[in-house]
Enzyme design. Sequence first.
Site, mmCIF file in Angstrom:
data_model
loop_
_atom_site.group_PDB
_atom_site.id
_atom_site.type_symbol
_atom_site.label_atom_id
_atom_site.label_comp_id
_atom_site.label_asym_id
_atom_site.label_seq_id
_atom_site.Cartn_x
_atom_site.Cartn_y
_atom_site.Cartn_z
ATOM 1 N N LYS A 1 0.744 -1.313 0.009
ATOM 2 C CA LYS A 1 0.082 0.044 -0.026
ATOM 3 C C LYS A 1 0.823 1.171 0.095
ATOM 4 O O LYS A 1 0.465 2.176 -0.583
ATOM 5 C CB LYS A 1 -0.861 0.102 1.174
ATOM 6 C CG LYS A 1 -2.030 -1.123 1.231
ATOM 7 C CD LYS A 1 -2.714 -1.356 2.350
ATOM 8 C CE LYS A 1 -3.732 -2.527 2.316
ATOM 9 N NZ LYS A 1 -4.471 -2.847 3.442
ATOM 10 N N GLN B 1 -4.314 -1.113 9.677
ATOM 11 C CA GLN B 1 -4.271 -2.591 9.100
ATOM 12 C C GLN B 1 -4.736 -3.690 10.051
ATOM 13 O O GLN B 1 -4.442 -3.601 11.167
ATOM 14 C CB GLN B 1 -2.809 -2.713 8.706
ATOM 15 C CG GLN B 1 -2.463 -4.083 7.967
ATOM 16 C CD GLN B 1 -3.166 -4.311 6.665
ATOM 17 O OE1 GLN B 1 -2.925 -3.098 6.225
ATOM 18 N NE2 GLN B 1 -3.687 -5.277 6.398
ATOM 19 N N ASP C 1 -10.720 3.364 3.866
ATOM 20 C CA ASP C 1 -11.024 1.877 4.114
ATOM 21 C C ASP C 1 -12.694 1.738 3.916
ATOM 22 O O ASP C 1 -12.943 0.626 3.977
ATOM 23 C CB ASP C 1 -10.482 1.053 5.294
ATOM 24 C CG ASP C 1 -9.622 0.067 4.721
ATOM 25 O OD1 ASP C 1 -9.540 -0.133 3.593
ATOM 26 O OD2 ASP C 1 -8.814 -0.602 5.674
#
Length: 286
Positions: free
Chosen positions: A54, A98, A121
């Site tokens: 990422k 994460q 997200d």
Amino acid sequence: MTAQVIDGTAVARHVRADVAKGVEQLVAGGGTAPGLATVLIGDDPASEVYVRNKRRACVAAGMTDLHRHLPADVDQAQAAALVDELAADPAVSGILLQLPTPADLDAEALLARIPAEKDVDGLTTLNAGLLAQGRPGLRPCTPSGVMVLLDQYDVPLQGAEAVVVGRSVLVGKPMAQLLLERNATVTTCHSRTRDLAEVCRRADVLVVAAGIPGLVGADAVKPGATVIDVGIHRGENGLRGDVDTAAVAEVAGKTTPVPGGVGPMTIAMLLANTLTAAEVQQGLGG
Ligand code: NAD
């Protein structure tokens, strides 16, 4: 008949190039390059690889990498303080926590501290609620990547029968809502669904996100259907998905490979969300 293969790697490359162009335009117009703060807590090797990918993609798109790493033994208050610091920092356009976090941390409570406009997200309760109400907001990356694949391959959605296998907050639920938003007739299957194959055979568009290798075979696919495989499993012979692709390709009209289907779209959509977040925060979007 052998199904057309949906090339997620190629589509993701286009999305990433478009995002890079968008970043250039933002900066050329006097704005600031978007900043993505990936937050990794602990040393889980798989999470380290995901976060590294990422960060690389973020830099390649011209964004600023504002990664933060906390040790595994950090307590809830310390982790919360970091999220609060990033939430308040104007250089941070997007925050990505994460998952999974170490077991003794409450990940939901940490996610809840991410402001909706930095939630790249798309996992906060506010963004999930906006999606449920069909209002604009940041959407979860994997299901929005699936929508881009369907559009790029001209898969008709209006009035189509769509079946989603899986109802997770991360994939299945938002996937069903995104398809509904596009006027598909959506059925959601889950672990208690009776006769999964029979329900799946209704689908013009079948999206499988159950986390069970090879769950969906040719008997679950209507001839000519589009079959999207979200599953990822690491086996002895490399990666595979939730769909028995070789068998399904003889029945379906279009299929996604694993790897090279949905996977590459997830990072591409994270970048797209981060650009959108930066534009909105800088008064240029929405
Ligand atoms: P999850 O475990 O949270 O959810 C799985 C869902 O599948 C549940 O809702 C469950 O009810 C349903 N299910 C389980 N067994 C079933 C059965 N026999 N029949 C029908 N439904 C069943 O998983 P998730 O986070 O939604 O992820 C699903 C898969 O997608 C995993 O393999 C994951 O690794 C993969 N994934 C891939 C990406 C990507 O970028 N490609 C992103 C996220 C998840």
